[in-house]
Write a protein that holds these residues in place. Structure first.
Motif, PDB file in Angstrom:
ATOM      1  N   PRO A   9       0.828  -1.206   0.000  1.00 34.01           N
ATOM      2  CA  PRO A   9       0.000   0.000   0.000  1.00 34.01           C
ATOM      3  C   PRO A   9       0.866   1.262   0.000  1.00 34.01           C
ATOM      4  N   ARG A  11       1.255   4.998   1.159  1.00 34.40           N
ATOM      5  CA  ARG A  11       0.708   5.887   2.199  1.00 34.40           C
ATOM      6  C   ARG A  11       1.744   6.918   2.600  1.00 34.40           C
ATOM      7  N   SER A  12       1.298   8.004   3.203  1.00 34.82           N
ATOM      8  CA  SER A  12       2.215   9.039   3.679  1.00 34.82           C
ATOM      9  C   SER A  12       3.229   8.445   4.646  1.00 34.82           C
TER      10      SER A  12
END
Length: 212
Positions: A9, A11-12
């Motif tokens: 994934p 994500r930040s």
């Protein structure tokens, strides 16, 4: 049909290759103020599970939008190690459990190092001996997938990136940071398609594999 998700994934704050741009998500529009949600993305072309186009290491090489999709989807062979991988291991032919005499366009080396993606050990991943990469190529592979940051060493590398230079200079494609390869059978169908980023050197991919 059973599907396997092979992408980390995005994500930040997620891990990136040393020196690559950090990943940040910022709100651009909101439903409260604008009626819709839109998020601004800050990330490099080699974020998460991604591919390296030839232009990543070969001047004048193909860019992402010029790639042949037939090299990124279809039959794939998953090569497992005979024993558990160790930190900074140089993977040679003798370390593989088995390798077919003829390979499809896609070959992936499963080391299990994706389990360390969120720990400092990710940079001490196993890497591929260039002679082994040459053997993959000779047997028909054109897309090389790994479940590590790179098929070349990340720690103590000498900036030659031998596997990158060999593979990409011949028009091959490298896919890095795959996950769940050790859960796959030896032969699967696979798709690893990039964004159509015109003129660029790499792109995140949504990689999936499936069996009948």
């Amino acid at each position: 049909m059973k599907l396997f998700d092979l992408s980390h994934p995005i994500r930040s704050g997620m891990p990136v290759y040393p020196g690559d741009p950090q990943v940040r998500f910022e709100s651009a529009l909101t439903t409260a103020d604008n009626g819709v949600e839109v998020t601004e993305l800050h990330l490099g072309t080699h974020t998460g599970t991604h591919l390296d186009a030839p232009s990543h290491a070969a001047p004048g090489g193909q860019t992402v939008d010029q790639l042949d999709f037939t090299l990124l989807q279809g039959p794939a062979v998953i090569l497992q190690l005979a024993t558990a991988a160790t930190a900074e291991q140089l993977v040679r032919l003798e370390d593989l459990a088995h390798i077919p005499d003829q390979l499809p366009s896609i070959v992936c080396l499963a080391t299990g190092w994706d389990q360390h993606f969120h720990s400092p050990l990710r940079e001490r991943h196993p890497y591929i001996e260039v002679d082994l990469a040459e053997l993959f190529w000779q047997r028909g592979a054109r897309t090389l997938g790994v479940d590590t940051l790179s098929p070349d060493p990340t720690v103590h590398h000498d900036s030659t990136f031998e596997v990158h230079q060999f593979w990409l200079s011949r028009g091959g494609i490298i896919v890095e940071n795959l996950r769940n390869l050790t859960a796959l059978p030896d032969r699967v169908q696979m798709s690893m398609l990039p964004l159509p980023l015109e003129g660029l050197d790499g792109s995140p991919v949504r990689a999936v594999a499936w069996t009948p």
